[in-house]
Design a protein around this motif. Structure first.
Motif, PDB file in Angstrom:
ATOM      1  N   ASP A 101      -3.566  -8.122   2.227  1.00  0.00           N
ATOM      2  CA  ASP A 101      -3.356  -7.081   1.218  1.00  0.00           C
ATOM      3  C   ASP A 101      -3.496  -5.693   1.838  1.00  0.00           C
ATOM      4  O   ASP A 101      -2.724  -4.781   1.535  1.00  0.00           O
ATOM      5  CB  ASP A 101      -4.354  -7.229   0.071  1.00  0.00           C
ATOM      6  N   GLY A 145      -6.946 -13.195   2.414  1.00  0.00           N
ATOM      7  CA  GLY A 145      -6.164 -12.417   1.450  1.00  0.00           C
ATOM      8  C   GLY A 145      -6.407 -10.928   1.553  1.00  0.00           C
ATOM      9  O   GLY A 145      -5.484 -10.122   1.471  1.00  0.00           O
ATOM     10  N   ASN A 146      -7.656 -10.503   1.760  1.00  0.00           N
ATOM     11  CA  ASN A 146      -7.966  -9.075   1.806  1.00  0.00           C
ATOM     12  C   ASN A 146      -7.287  -8.389   2.982  1.00  0.00           C
ATOM     13  O   ASN A 146      -6.809  -7.266   2.860  1.00  0.00           O
ATOM     14  CB  ASN A 146      -9.479  -8.861   1.899  1.00  0.00           C
ATOM     15  N   VAL A 200      -0.373  -4.932   3.949  1.00  0.00           N
ATOM     16  CA  VAL A 200       0.762  -4.564   3.089  1.00  0.00           C
ATOM     17  C   VAL A 200       0.560  -3.159   2.525  1.00  0.00           C
ATOM     18  O   VAL A 200       1.484  -2.341   2.488  1.00  0.00           O
ATOM     19  CB  VAL A 200       0.939  -5.607   1.958  1.00  0.00           C
ATOM     20  N   GLY A 201      -0.676  -2.849   2.119  1.00  0.00           N
ATOM     21  CA  GLY A 201      -0.971  -1.516   1.580  1.00  0.00           C
ATOM     22  C   GLY A 201      -0.736  -0.414   2.601  1.00  0.00           C
ATOM     23  O   GLY A 201      -0.200   0.646   2.273  1.00  0.00           O
TER      24      GLY A 201
END
Length: 144
Positions: A16, A12-13, A19-20
């Motif tokens: 994320d 997940g990190n 995407v960031g």
């Protein structure tokens, strides 16, 4: 090794972060356009048309009419005006991001309405008792 890489990428990190970075790059273009196309023209007008990008010092000791002329002549130049433009651009971008973060933080983190008090003080003994109490549990006095 391929399985480990797949497990790493699918965390997940990492997703994320990816995407960031993508959203950050797109947001950076929007903010740069805001600075270059909306904010800098009025600032240039206020400074009476001063163009910092044409401020330079020729290191060969000769005088040139513009930075373009110095570059055509092959002169080494210290382009402090371009550096000033980059600093001004950074400060404006940083301020815009600060304002946007403040607005988002204000929208997301609205203070929760305070809950009505659940207790009151007994007028006789000053101990804390529930609001709905008809008699004090400490001194047993009748409450109005």
């Amino acid at each position: 090794m391929l399985k480990e890489f797949k497990a790493f990428v699918m965390r997940g990190n990492v997703l994320d972060l990816a995407v960031g970075v993508i959203i950050g790059a797109a947001f950076g273009k929007i903010v740069s356009s805001l600075v270059d196309d909306i904010l800098m023209p009025p600032i240039g007008k206020l400074l009476k048309g001063v163009d910092f990008s044409n401020l330079f010092f020729a290191l060969d000791g000769k005088l040139y009419a513009s930075l373009v002329d110095a570059k055509k002549a092959g002169a080494p130049t210290l382009n402090y005006g371009v550096f000033l433009n980059a600093i001004i651009n950074f400060l404006i971008v940083a301020f815009c991001i600060f304002i946007i973060i403040q607005l988002i933080d204000h929208w997301v983190n609205k203070p929760a309405p305070s809950a009505p008090p659940a207790t009151k003080d007994c007028p006789q003994c000053a101990m804390s008792i529930p609001i709905a109490a008809k008699r004090c549990g400490h001194c047993t006095s009748q409450l109005a």
